[in-house]
Design a protein around this motif. Sequence first.
Motif, PDB file in Angstrom:
ATOM      1  N   GLU A  25       0.796  -1.313  -0.058  1.00  0.00           N
ATOM      2  CA  GLU A  25      -0.108  -0.069   0.079  1.00  0.00           C
ATOM      3  C   GLU A  25       0.843   1.298  -0.079  1.00  0.00           C
ATOM      4  O   GLU A  25       0.522   2.280  -0.755  1.00  0.00           O
ATOM      5  N   CYS A  26       1.968   1.364   0.785  1.00  0.00           N
ATOM      6  CA  CYS A  26       2.681   2.244   0.823  1.00  0.00           C
ATOM      7  C   CYS A  26       3.429   3.010  -0.532  1.00  0.00           C
ATOM      8  O   CYS A  26       3.545   3.917  -0.790  1.00  0.00           O
ATOM      9  N   ALA A  27       3.647   1.748  -1.246  1.00  0.00           N
ATOM     10  CA  ALA A  27       4.255   2.400  -2.568  1.00  0.00           C
ATOM     11  C   ALA A  27       3.455   2.900  -3.591  1.00  0.00           C
ATOM     12  O   ALA A  27       3.880   3.655  -4.548  1.00  0.00           O
ATOM     13  N   TRP A  28       2.074   3.014  -3.478  1.00  0.00           N
ATOM     14  CA  TRP A  28       1.175   3.595  -4.261  1.00  0.00           C
ATOM     15  C   TRP A  28       1.339   5.149  -4.138  1.00  0.00           C
ATOM     16  O   TRP A  28       0.742   5.912  -4.895  1.00  0.00           O
ATOM     17  N   ASP A  29       2.109   5.461  -2.845  1.00  0.00           N
ATOM     18  CA  ASP A  29       2.221   7.117  -2.808  1.00  0.00           C
ATOM     19  C   ASP A  29       3.610   7.444  -3.377  1.00  0.00           C
ATOM     20  O   ASP A  29       4.138   8.602  -3.327  1.00  0.00           O
ATOM     21  N   SER A  30       4.260   6.503  -3.763  1.00  0.00           N
ATOM     22  CA  SER A  30       5.602   6.600  -4.435  1.00  0.00           C
ATOM     23  C   SER A  30       5.559   7.421  -5.859  1.00  0.00           C
ATOM     24  O   SER A  30       4.772   7.159  -6.629  1.00  0.00           O
ATOM     25  N   PRO A  31       6.541   8.483  -5.884  1.00  0.00           N
ATOM     26  CA  PRO A  31       6.799   8.828  -7.201  1.00  0.00           C
ATOM     27  C   PRO A  31       7.019   8.002  -8.613  1.00  0.00           C
ATOM     28  O   PRO A  31       7.780   7.136  -8.100  1.00  0.00           O
ATOM     29  N   THR A  32       6.661   8.226  -9.387  1.00  0.00           N
ATOM     30  CA  THR A  32       7.067   7.661 -10.744  1.00  0.00           C
ATOM     31  C   THR A  32       8.000   8.523 -11.562  1.00  0.00           C
ATOM     32  O   THR A  32       8.251   9.641 -10.971  1.00  0.00           O
ATOM     33  N   LEU A  33       8.304   8.119 -12.727  1.00  0.00           N
ATOM     34  CA  LEU A  33       9.100   8.867 -13.640  1.00  0.00           C
ATOM     35  C   LEU A  33       8.430  10.118 -14.265  1.00  0.00           C
ATOM     36  O   LEU A  33       8.997  10.858 -14.990  1.00  0.00           O
ATOM     37  N   CYS A  34       7.079  10.131 -14.217  1.00  0.00           N
ATOM     38  CA  CYS A  34       6.358  11.269 -14.646  1.00  0.00           C
ATOM     39  C   CYS A  34       6.206  12.196 -13.502  1.00  0.00           C
ATOM     40  O   CYS A  34       5.408  11.762 -12.617  1.00  0.00           O
ATOM     41  N   ALA A  35       6.755  13.314 -13.775  1.00  0.00           N
ATOM     42  CA  ALA A  35       6.709  14.496 -12.843  1.00  0.00           C
ATOM     43  C   ALA A  35       5.376  14.885 -12.213  1.00  0.00           C
ATOM     44  O   ALA A  35       4.476  15.042 -12.921  1.00  0.00           O
ATOM     45  N   GLY A  36       5.212  14.500 -10.863  1.00  0.00           N
ATOM     46  CA  GLY A  36       4.032  15.010 -10.240  1.00  0.00           C
ATOM     47  C   GLY A  36       3.105  13.874  -9.841  1.00  0.00           C
ATOM     48  O   GLY A  36       1.930  14.073  -9.389  1.00  0.00           O
ATOM     49  N   TRP A  37       3.230  12.791 -10.616  1.00  0.00           N
ATOM     50  CA  TRP A  37       2.406  11.611 -10.514  1.00  0.00           C
ATOM     51  C   TRP A  37       3.009  10.377  -9.720  1.00  0.00           C
ATOM     52  O   TRP A  37       4.107  10.073  -9.937  1.00  0.00           O
ATOM     53  N   SER A  38       2.339   9.970  -8.761  1.00  0.00           N
ATOM     54  CA  SER A  38       2.533   8.956  -8.008  1.00  0.00           C
ATOM     55  C   SER A  38       1.973   7.576  -8.671  1.00  0.00           C
ATOM     56  O   SER A  38       1.419   7.707  -9.767  1.00  0.00           O
ATOM     57  N   VAL A  39       2.369   6.560  -8.079  1.00  0.00           N
ATOM     58  CA  VAL A  39       1.864   5.162  -8.682  1.00  0.00           C
ATOM     59  C   VAL A  39       0.336   5.274  -8.803  1.00  0.00           C
ATOM     60  O   VAL A  39      -0.317   4.499  -9.669  1.00  0.00           O
ATOM     61  N   ARG A  40      -0.244   5.787  -7.790  1.00  0.00           N
ATOM     62  CA  ARG A  40      -1.924   5.746  -7.778  1.00  0.00           C
ATOM     63  C   ARG A  40      -2.364   6.212  -8.981  1.00  0.00           C
ATOM     64  O   ARG A  40      -3.150   6.129  -9.772  1.00  0.00           O
ATOM     65  N   LEU A  41      -1.753   7.651  -9.312  1.00  0.00           N
ATOM     66  CA  LEU A  41      -2.045   8.721 -10.439  1.00  0.00           C
ATOM     67  C   LEU A  41      -1.998   7.556 -11.741  1.00  0.00           C
ATOM     68  O   LEU A  41      -2.569   7.743 -12.559  1.00  0.00           O
ATOM     69  N   MET A  42      -0.646   7.138 -11.581  1.00  0.00           N
ATOM     70  CA  MET A  42      -0.134   6.418 -13.054  1.00  0.00           C
ATOM     71  C   MET A  42      -1.201   5.174 -13.459  1.00  0.00           C
ATOM     72  O   MET A  42      -1.797   5.051 -14.163  1.00  0.00           O
ATOM     73  N   ALA A  43      -1.718   4.431 -12.141  1.00  0.00           N
ATOM     74  CA  ALA A  43      -2.685   3.460 -12.384  1.00  0.00           C
ATOM     75  C   ALA A  43      -4.157   4.198 -13.029  1.00  0.00           C
ATOM     76  O   ALA A  43      -4.642   3.203 -13.679  1.00  0.00           O
ATOM     77  N   ALA A  44      -4.470   5.316 -12.405  1.00  0.00           N
ATOM     78  CA  ALA A  44      -5.544   5.728 -12.775  1.00  0.00           C
ATOM     79  C   ALA A  44      -5.578   6.392 -14.255  1.00  0.00           C
ATOM     80  O   ALA A  44      -6.565   6.061 -15.063  1.00  0.00           O
TER      81      ALA A  44
END
Length: 218
Positions: A25-44
């Motif tokens: 669960e904690c990893a879903w708040d981690s940043p991705t390589l897309c600036a400003g997007w977390s894993v959760r946002l990338m999933a969406a």
Amino acid sequence: MTDDIHARTTANRLRLADLLDSLPECAWDSPTLCAGWSVRLMAAHLIQPMLIGFGRFFLASLRHRGDTAATIDALTRRIAQRERSELVAELRTHAGDRVDPPRVGPMGPFADSCIHLRDIARPLGLDADVPTGDWLTLLEHLTSPRPVPALLPPGRLDGLSLLAVDASWSSRSRIGGRRGEISGPAEALAMAVTGRRAALEDLSGPGVPTLEGRIPGA
């Protein structure tokens, strides 16, 4: 060819669903390589094209004065409010959906399925990846005469040639010689060429500084 690209996109979306499902669960708040997007946002973002049709997207874009990036970001953040399990389930359910955006076609969703998997996995130090053959297909497109502009800004590869060290592939025959050569794994080449600065450290050759200077954030 189109059927093959759709099939490979489906397989990669399922890989993405498996990756997302495996994360704590904690990893879903981690940043991705897309600036400003977390894993959760990338999933969406991954399910946004399947849930939001062209009509709804167009209406949303009017609220953002035609700014496509702002529209995508707003829609993504709205979808991201769903439960984690629902986001993963939707990705699995819609993995086989054929999405052919105007002026982009099936190569756009295919590229997203490759690149966004690594956008998530790279910062987390995970090996999850798509097959090397998928990266070579993407590189063939990126070095073609008319790549999708959203994937590769005009001029980014001018004077450069690419060499994949983990496969028998290079762009020399189209771009020319060893002048400005950049070598590295196919994944790193595609990620860097599409603007992921984190992949530059996996590349070598006289063309790397030139490419680095053409990627925003330098």
